[in-house]
Design an enzyme around this catalytic site. Structure first.
Site, PDB file in Angstrom:
ATOM      1  N   ASP A  20      35.595  30.675  45.294  1.00 41.46           N
ATOM      2  CA  ASP A  20      34.045  30.798  44.238  1.00 41.46           C
ATOM      3  C   ASP A  20      35.084  30.877  42.497  1.00 41.46           C
ATOM      4  O   ASP A  20      35.230  32.308  42.249  1.00 41.46           O
ATOM      5  CB  ASP A  20      34.038  31.523  44.706  1.00 41.46           C
ATOM      6  CG  ASP A  20      32.581  32.198  43.651  1.00 41.46           C
ATOM      7  OD1 ASP A  20      32.847  31.400  42.752  1.00 41.46           O
ATOM      8  OD2 ASP A  20      31.719  33.726  43.846  1.00 41.46           O
ATOM      9  N   GLN A  51      27.906  44.287  39.133  1.00 42.64           N
ATOM     10  CA  GLN A  51      27.962  43.954  40.605  1.00 42.64           C
ATOM     11  C   GLN A  51      27.219  41.962  40.980  1.00 42.64           C
ATOM     12  O   GLN A  51      26.729  42.100  39.339  1.00 42.64           O
ATOM     13  CB  GLN A  51      25.877  44.640  41.042  1.00 42.64           C
ATOM     14  CG  GLN A  51      24.769  44.044  41.152  1.00 42.64           C
ATOM     15  CD  GLN A  51      23.803  45.111  41.318  1.00 42.64           C
ATOM     16  OE1 GLN A  51      23.773  45.932  40.473  1.00 42.64           O
ATOM     17  NE2 GLN A  51      22.924  44.732  41.879  1.00 42.64           N
TER      18      GLN A  51
HETATM   19  N1  LIG Z   1      39.028  45.760  40.511  1.00 42.09           N
HETATM   20  C1  LIG Z   1      37.850  45.884  39.416  1.00 42.09           C
HETATM   21  N2  LIG Z   1      38.019  46.220  39.205  1.00 42.09           N
HETATM   22  C2  LIG Z   1      36.836  46.086  37.874  1.00 42.09           C
HETATM   23  N3  LIG Z   1      35.363  46.010  37.612  1.00 42.09           N
HETATM   24  C3  LIG Z   1      35.857  45.322  38.728  1.00 42.09           C
HETATM   25  C4  LIG Z   1      36.157  45.323  40.471  1.00 42.09           C
HETATM   26  N4  LIG Z   1      36.199  44.155  41.239  1.00 42.09           N
HETATM   27  C5  LIG Z   1      34.819  44.136  40.938  1.00 42.09           C
HETATM   28  N5  LIG Z   1      34.645  44.294  39.230  1.00 42.09           N
HETATM   29  C6  LIG Z   1      33.012  44.258  38.635  1.00 42.09           C
HETATM   30  O1  LIG Z   1      32.194  44.045  39.643  1.00 42.09           O
HETATM   31  C7  LIG Z   1      31.854  42.900  39.448  1.00 42.09           C
HETATM   32  C8  LIG Z   1      30.959  42.152  40.907  1.00 42.09           C
HETATM   33  O2  LIG Z   1      31.859  42.141  41.286  1.00 42.09           O
HETATM   34  P1  LIG Z   1      31.901  40.891  43.051  1.00 42.09           P
HETATM   35  O3  LIG Z   1      32.764  39.797  42.097  1.00 42.09           O
HETATM   36  O4  LIG Z   1      33.127  40.867  43.404  1.00 42.09           O
HETATM   37  O5  LIG Z   1      30.821  40.925  43.572  1.00 42.09           O
HETATM   38  P2  LIG Z   1      29.563  40.125  44.323  1.00 42.09           P
HETATM   39  O6  LIG Z   1      28.959  40.640  44.554  1.00 42.09           O
HETATM   40  O7  LIG Z   1      31.256  39.758  45.168  1.00 42.09           O
HETATM   41  O8  LIG Z   1      30.043  39.498  43.267  1.00 42.09           O
HETATM   42  P3  LIG Z   1      29.275  37.596  43.727  1.00 42.09           P
HETATM   43  O9  LIG Z   1      28.255  37.111  43.440  1.00 42.09           O
HETATM   44  O10 LIG Z   1      29.814  36.801  42.381  1.00 42.09           O
HETATM   45  O11 LIG Z   1      29.998  37.331  45.097  1.00 42.09           O
HETATM   46  C9  LIG Z   1      32.904  41.836  38.640  1.00 42.09           C
HETATM   47  O12 LIG Z   1      32.049  40.572  38.332  1.00 42.09           O
HETATM   48  C10 LIG Z   1      33.665  42.915  37.583  1.00 42.09           C
HETATM   49  O13 LIG Z   1      32.721  42.899  36.265  1.00 42.09           O
END
Ligand SMILES: Nc1ncnc2c1ncn2[C@@H]1O[C@H](COP(=O)(O)OP(=O)(O)OP(=O)(O)O)[C@@H](O)[C@H]1O
Length: 640
Positions: free
Chosen positions: A337, A145
């Site tokens: 990012d 998350q």
């Molecule tokens: N396709 C995927 N397969 C497996 N794990 C994933 C995938 N996409 C994301 N994750 C996991 O979920 C976490 C959070 O996803 P993501 O970074 O896209 O969220 P976010 O809310 O956009 O983060 P940020 O605060 O960096 O913007 C990632 O760090 C990873 O551990």
């Protein structure tokens, strides 16, 4: 006829027909001997000139069938020839091929077509349809998350997706794998939940309709080629990537649907639920956006702390990262990012070289323009301040002030390369992106290949105009990964590439033609090695094969000349006299490496090296033994 005598006869005949094929290029002559599936690369040219009488062809074809494994390299050539000579309609059958040959297609263009359009090298070319309703998916475990979303594993509801049983692909990480005659038996890792669904946090449950969700969250879809259609103009000048790329996160589909409240939601992200107490009026049906992705195994950040890896693996990962940057740069998309939590890795076996993708495009700039008007602090300059390039970190808002993101991701790739190779990104703790000096960059371990070291240093140049372009950097690291002969630079010298040619290539038409013919020899060898690598899938990882295909499908000569300067930096003298016959030696070593283990082919004449005499030449230079490296790096040792 004994197997041995027949083997020799077949080898002689094959040699002869290669010799008689006259003006056909090395590439066209050699490849059919190595790999029968290369018909469109010239095998038919060879066949048309072949001097075999029909009787011999039939006899050989019979024996080939009996001893199929051994003669496979020749079998289809011979059988095909027989077919062509005896069918009445052969002219009709050859029509498409003859048409193809009459166009004189440039060598590089032909190679690009082969590697860009073949499913053999690009599993990703297969595509399928995915449903756009949240009920169609079954959610699994929580994967991670961030500030904007929670990610869960998932699968299609009521379906047991068949995941292909990956038997091969561990790559060069174990000496035992290399020495084993049989491919290592791998654990079959069945992914019950092969998808990852990103459930976006909607903090505006008091707003009705879907439009605001698409427009505020649409950035996430920058890597999704169908995004423009989905967004239907709701994001103004948003321009997503036009096609899938193996090193960019694979988005399968995205949709807006009712908010699914998962059992852990209240505990993990209570503020993103419509039950949050400050929502005055909740929309009739709370909704959010879901992004359905391929599921990856780990983030780069977690991987470097949990896995021993060697510099070869590190270099393959750096090259993949640079391939992704090259693709984004080509299509004017900046991810903005680039931290190791947003780099995802896929692998089945612990010692396999991972496939690397750039993920999380929530902060991306994808508007067909590298610049952003920066008139106040409210304008977002992308994600984490620690991973902002110096030109972004030092930008000051002001009237008509513009910030240019063209080289921002490329710079961040430099810091991530440090993280891949040494575990620590100098900008997370020790250096400040706004103020560091290039001389303060920590030295990379001396065992990191000299080309990669110089490339990483040039990625981190403060001045974006002096910074190496991502395609030049990617080419250089990719070229350093070829195994032909003793050393890549020596192989190039033997094909006629020199410091002088890297400096003068392109200066005049005549010189360009001459130097390009040398370069084509190198490209031929590289292509042949890549095609051969498909014959030994247990020795070369999927990630590396895909990387080669990606590189070969996008290369052009001008860019490669730029990258070759890393191999021949000014001031370093040549140490091997270059002769064109040496280039043939490299080709012979390539062929004999294939015949390793077969007594009837040419045997390696050299004495045993480190006891690895049975290891194909192609593979000798990537054997490592020491697993107690500093910083989790397993060192690679060169055979003497
Ligand atoms: N396709 C995927 N397969 C497996 N794990 C994933 C995938 N996409 C994301 N994750 C996991 O979920 C976490 C959070 O996803 P993501 O970074 O896209 O969220 P976010 O809310 O956009 O983060 P940020 O605060 O960096 O913007 C990632 O760090 C990873 O551990």
């Amino acid at each position: 006829m004994s197997m041995k005598r027949f083997g020799k006869a077949a080898y002689r005949i094959a040699n002869e027909f290669v010799a008689r094929s006259g003006r056909i290029s090395i590439f066209q002559r050699i490849l059919p001997r190595i790999f029968p599936a290369t018909h469109n690369l010239g095998v038919h040219v060879v066949l048309k000139r072949s001097p075999f009488p029909r009787q011999n062809a039939l006899r050989i074809a019979r024996l080939v069938t009996r001893h199929g494994r051994f003669f496979r390299p020749f079998s289809s050539v011979i059988i095909e020839r027989h077919r062509f000579q005896n069918k009445d309609d052969w002219r009709h059958k050859l029509e498409p091929l003859r048409k193809q040959q009459s166009k004189s297609v440039d060598l590089v263009e032909r190679i690009k077509q082969i590697f860009g359009n073949s499913v053999r090298y690009n599993e990703d070319l297969k595509s399928s349809e995915w449903p756009n309703r949240v009920d169609s998916y079954e959610f699994g475990e929580f994967l991670g998350q961030g500030c904007n979303a929670a990610v869960y594993s998932a699968k299609l509801a009521n379906s047991d997706i068949e995941i292909s049983n990956t038997k091969y692909g561990a790559g060069f990480n174990e000496v035992t794998n290399i020495l084993a005659e049989m491919p290592p038996v791998s654990k079959v890792i069945e992914k019950k939940y092969p998808l990852a669904i990103k459930l976006m946090f909607n903090f505006e449950h008091d707003r009705d309709g879907d439009a605001h969700l698409w427009s505020s969250m649409g950035n996430e879809l920058a890597p999704y080629p169908n995004a423009a259609k989905l967004l239907n103009g709701r994001m103004g000048n948003f321009k997503p990537l036009p096609a899938k790329h193996p090193n960019v996160v694979r988005i399968q589909t995205a949709f807006v649907d009712s908010l699914k409240v998962l059992p852990d939601a209240l505990e993990r992200y209570p503020d993103a639920l419509h039950t949050a107490r400050w929502y005055e009026s909740i929309a009739s049906q709370p909704k959010t956006m879901y992004v359905v992705m391929r599921r990856y195994r780990q983030t780069l950040h977690d991987y470097v702390w949990t896995h021993h890896r060697n510099y070869w693996t590190g270099r393959v990962m750096v090259a993949q990262l640079l391939e992704a940057c090259t693709y984004l740069h080509k299509h004017k998309v900046s991810q903005r990012d680039m931290k190791s939590d947003n780099i995802l890795l896929e692998y089945d076996l612990d010692d396999e070289i991972p496939q690397l993708v750039i993920a999380d495009f929530g902060c991306a700039l994808a508007s067909d323009d590298w610049t952003v008007l920066y008139e106040s602090d409210d304008v977002s300059l992308g994600g984490n301040t620690k991973t902002r390039a110096p030109e972004i970190a030092t930008a000051v808002p002001g009237k008509n002030k513009k910030v240019n993101f063209e080289m921002a991701d490329t710079w961040a790739a430099g810091g991530l390369s440090y993280e891949i190779l040494t575990r620590s990104n100098p900008f997370y703790k020790h250096l400040d992106t706004a103020t560091y000096e290039e001389s303060q960059l920590p030295a990379l371990p001396s065992r990191v290949n000299f080309v990669t070291r110089d490339v990483i240093f040039d990625l981190l140049k403060r001045n974006p105009n002096e910074r190496v372009k991502p395609n030049t950097a990617a080419n250089a690291v990719n070229l350093s990964l070829f195994r032909m002969g003793e050393d890549v630079r020596q192989m190039m010298e033997k094909c006629g590439i020199s410091q002088m040619s890297t400096l003068l290539a392109g200066s005049t038409k005549v010189l360009s033609q001459k130097f390009n013919s040398h370069l084509d020899k190198v490209i031929n060898l590289i292509t042949a090695e890549t095609i051969i690598s498909n014959l030994a899938p247990h020795l070369i990882s999927r990630a590396e094969r895909q990387l080669r295909a990606t590189f070969l499908s996008r290369m052009n000569r001008e860019d490669i000349w730029q990258s070759l300067k890393y191999f021949f930096p000014p001031g370093v003298p040549l140490n091997t006299p270059a002769t064109s016959s040496d280039c043939f030696e490299s080709i012979s070593s390539l062929i004999s490496s294939l015949s390793n283990g077969s007594q009837d082919f040419e045997m390696q004449k050299q004495p045993a090296r480190n006891g690895y005499n049975n290891v194909p030449i192609l593979l000798r230079h990537v054997i490592r033994t020491n697993s107690d490296g500093i910083d989790g790096i397993v060192h690679r040792v060169r055979s003497k």
